[in-house]
Design a protein around this motif. Structure first.
Motif, mmCIF file in Angstrom:
data_model
loop_
_atom_site.group_PDB
_atom_site.id
_atom_site.type_symbol
_atom_site.label_atom_id
_atom_site.label_comp_id
_atom_site.label_asym_id
_atom_site.label_seq_id
_atom_site.Cartn_x
_atom_site.Cartn_y
_atom_site.Cartn_z
ATOM 1 N N TRP A 68 -7.442 -11.720 0.880
ATOM 2 C CA TRP A 68 -8.490 -10.918 1.731
ATOM 3 C C TRP A 68 -9.646 -10.960 0.775
ATOM 4 O O TRP A 68 -10.884 -11.100 1.214
ATOM 5 C CB TRP A 68 -8.126 -9.351 1.968
ATOM 6 N N ALA A 69 -9.386 -10.755 -0.532
ATOM 7 C CA ALA A 69 -10.700 -10.536 -1.552
ATOM 8 C C ALA A 69 -11.241 -12.210 -1.850
ATOM 9 O O ALA A 69 -12.268 -12.099 -2.121
ATOM 10 C CB ALA A 69 -9.974 -9.894 -2.858
ATOM 11 N N ASP A 70 -10.279 -13.051 -1.666
ATOM 12 C CA ASP A 70 -10.899 -14.430 -1.977
ATOM 13 C C ASP A 70 -12.286 -14.689 -1.293
ATOM 14 O O ASP A 70 -12.517 -14.504 -0.006
ATOM 15 C CB ASP A 70 -9.822 -15.316 -1.477
ATOM 16 N N GLY A 71 -13.191 -15.028 -2.044
ATOM 17 C CA GLY A 71 -14.517 -15.445 -1.494
ATOM 18 C C GLY A 71 -15.574 -14.247 -1.238
ATOM 19 O O GLY A 71 -16.677 -14.763 -0.740
ATOM 20 N N ARG A 72 -14.968 -13.112 -1.450
ATOM 21 C CA ARG A 72 -15.976 -11.888 -1.193
ATOM 22 C C ARG A 72 -16.742 -11.546 -2.530
ATOM 23 O O ARG A 72 -16.163 -11.485 -3.628
ATOM 24 C CB ARG A 72 -15.384 -10.672 -0.834
#
Ligand code: SF4
Length: 504
Positions: free
Chosen positions: A129-133
């Motif tokens: 979910w956190a990836d790329g944020r």
């Protein structure tokens, strides 16, 4: 036979490796570690809570037909090796541990791990979910969890009531009258097993140079799943309807208000987060609790709690040493009980901590955590103190909550601004200030509230780092323009010196 190794925070038959265990093919290993008991100055209620729960869980597994090797050893590693020497298991299996050190230990010992279902969002799913944020906003994660898990959602995939968040209804100051609208918590009667645990803890601490502190257990904290489930029912039926509005209030006449006090059970496995949220959803569906209370509570569990769990794994192990404000002072002696204080707010929180091993989140964040940050306490010292002192302490809980939230030691990865506040905030949200020896409105002079003095001094000391932060720049500019700034600095130096020697 295989061995299923169960740690002291995995006490649930439905968890990971134990969920598929069978008494005919699996033996259970539970280890009480002397090194763990003496590793910190634990609150005696915290140490008792974990050890008594482990022993009762071992008894439950034995009653269910398992052979349980429940041993006391110098360390977890020693206990593991002793077990392997004695039983020669085909394989040792365990549920993924809840700590970085636990994971490394399992790797070192060659323990096979099974994916943990102790949280609704596994930390690898959180990492996806956190990836790329750019920014990991809790509110974004919470909405993602709501949609994914379906709590308080309507048929069209929208939040029930048309809003995701009822925070603005949940920040009321304490009720003005002296009546006590909060249901008394359930308690359990202590028995022979509790007394044995306490005697053993005394012996272990005494023999190994450890130290426990705090008031002995009084039955507030349940140590079986059955009693924890009863606490859950009591919360939903008697407490939850009032949970929302006074979530952030602090009053001297009640240590619990309408807080669930269920976190310790979820943190050692006696309750699982899904069953807790299901009970709250059911109560809302039946019209037994208002939406702001149900939403506020579910947000704490599937939002904040799981977010903290996710960032712990995402940012470890470097996160332990985060300290962007360069805070390096020792914990003031008042925190350890080695000194008393005339600050009413601090005195009340620490007295409650001593007697119950508990403070609610605003007492932790805006009184004790706030004071530590304003004073400049080393963030890791504050983390380990909270970890050893609170009934629901664990590294995964305390590290993000202390390093990230209360001490802002990560420079804003979690919180967009430091949670710094002077006496005015505490006065608004509590009944502490009225008869306090200090004056919350004063920042200089002998009667000045230490929070107020240190608040302005904090903004001044960290001017360069904070002035470009739009969420706090206005206050930093206000500090810059104080006509008595030099006097504030001088008074702050006196306050810090007196905190250091326990004379405030
Ligand atoms: Fe705490 Fe200051 Fe209020 Fe006293 S006046 S209770 S020290 S905030």
């Amino acid at each position: 036979m295989n061995t299923v190794w169960v740690l002291g925070d995995q006490l649930n038959r439905h968890l990971g490796a134990l969920a598929d265990a069978d008494p005919t093919t699996d033996r259970v290993l539970i280890i009480e570690s002397t090194a763990k008991v003496t590793s910190k100055r634990w609150h005696v209620q915290r140490a008792h809570f974990v050890i008594a729960s482990m022993r009762r869980f071992a008894d439950e597994l034995s009653a269910a037909g398992f052979e349980v090797d429940h041993r006391r050893s110098r360390s977890l590693a020693d206990g593991f090796r002793e077990h392997v020497d004695e039983f020669e298991p085909d394989e040792v299996i365990a549920t993924e541990p809840a700590s970085w050190d636990g994971l490394e230990l399992f790797r070192d010992l060659g323990v096979t791990t099974v994916r943990s279902n102790q949280f609704l969002c596994h930390y690898q799913d959180f990492a996806d979910w956190a990836d790329g944020r750019n920014r990991l906003r809790m509110e974004d994660f919470y909405r993602w969890q709501r949609k994914r898990l379906g709590y308080l959602m309507d048929q069209d995939g929208e939040p029930v009531g048309g809003r995701w968040n009822f925070d603005d209804e949940n920040r009321e100051p304490p009720p003005g009258d002296e009546s006590d609208p909060w249901a008394a918590p359930q308690t359990s009667r202590l028995d022979e097993l509790d007394r044995e645990v306490l005697a053993d803890l005394d012996d272990v601490a005494f023999d190994n140079g450890g130290e426990l502190w705090g008031t002995a257990p009084d039955g507030t904290w349940a140590t079986t799943r059955r009693a924890a489930l009863s606490r859950l029912r009591h919360f939903v039926d008697e407490v939850l309807p009032r949970f929302g509005p006074h979530e952030d209030a602090m009053v001297r006449r009640s240590w619990h208000l309408a807080h669930s006090t269920l976190s310790p059970y979820m943190n050692i496995g006696l309750l699982l987060p899904g069953e807790v949220c299901d009970a709250v959803q059911d109560a809302y569906d039946d019209g037994r609790v208002p939406l702001n209370s149900a939403e506020g509570f579910i947000r704490q569990v599937i939002g904040w709690r799981e977010y903290v769990w996710g960032v712990y794994w995402l940012w470890m192990p470097e996160y332990r040493s985060a300290n962007v404000l360069g805070a390096d002072r020792a914990l003031p002696p008042v925190f350890s009980g080695a000194a008393s204080t005339e600050m009413n707010c601090v005195d009340h929180c620490l007295s409650t901590l001593h007697s119950k091993a508990y403070n609610h989140h605003i007492q932790r964040l805006m009184v004790l955590g706030n004071l530590a940050m304003l004073h400049g306490v080393d963030p890791w010292a504050m983390t380990t103190w909270m970890w050893s002192t609170f009934i629901d302490g664990a590294e995964w809980v305390m590290l993000p909550n202390v390093i990230g939230m209360s001490q802002w030691a990560d420079g804003g990865r979690m919180a967009t601004k430091p949670y710094a506040a002077g006496g005015n905030y505490i006065d608004t949200m509590s009944d502490y200030c009225g008869d306090c020896r200090f004056d919350r409105t004063q920042r200089v002079g002998d009667d000045a509230c230490p929070f107020t003095t240190l608040y302005w001094d904090f903004l001044d000391r960290h001017h360069d780092r904070l002035v470009s932060n739009p969420r706090i720049a206005r206050q930093v500019r206000a500090a810059e323009q104080l006509s008595d700034l030099d006097a504030v600095r001088s008074r702050a130096a006196v306050v810090r010196d007196r905190l250091d020697v326990g004379d405030l």
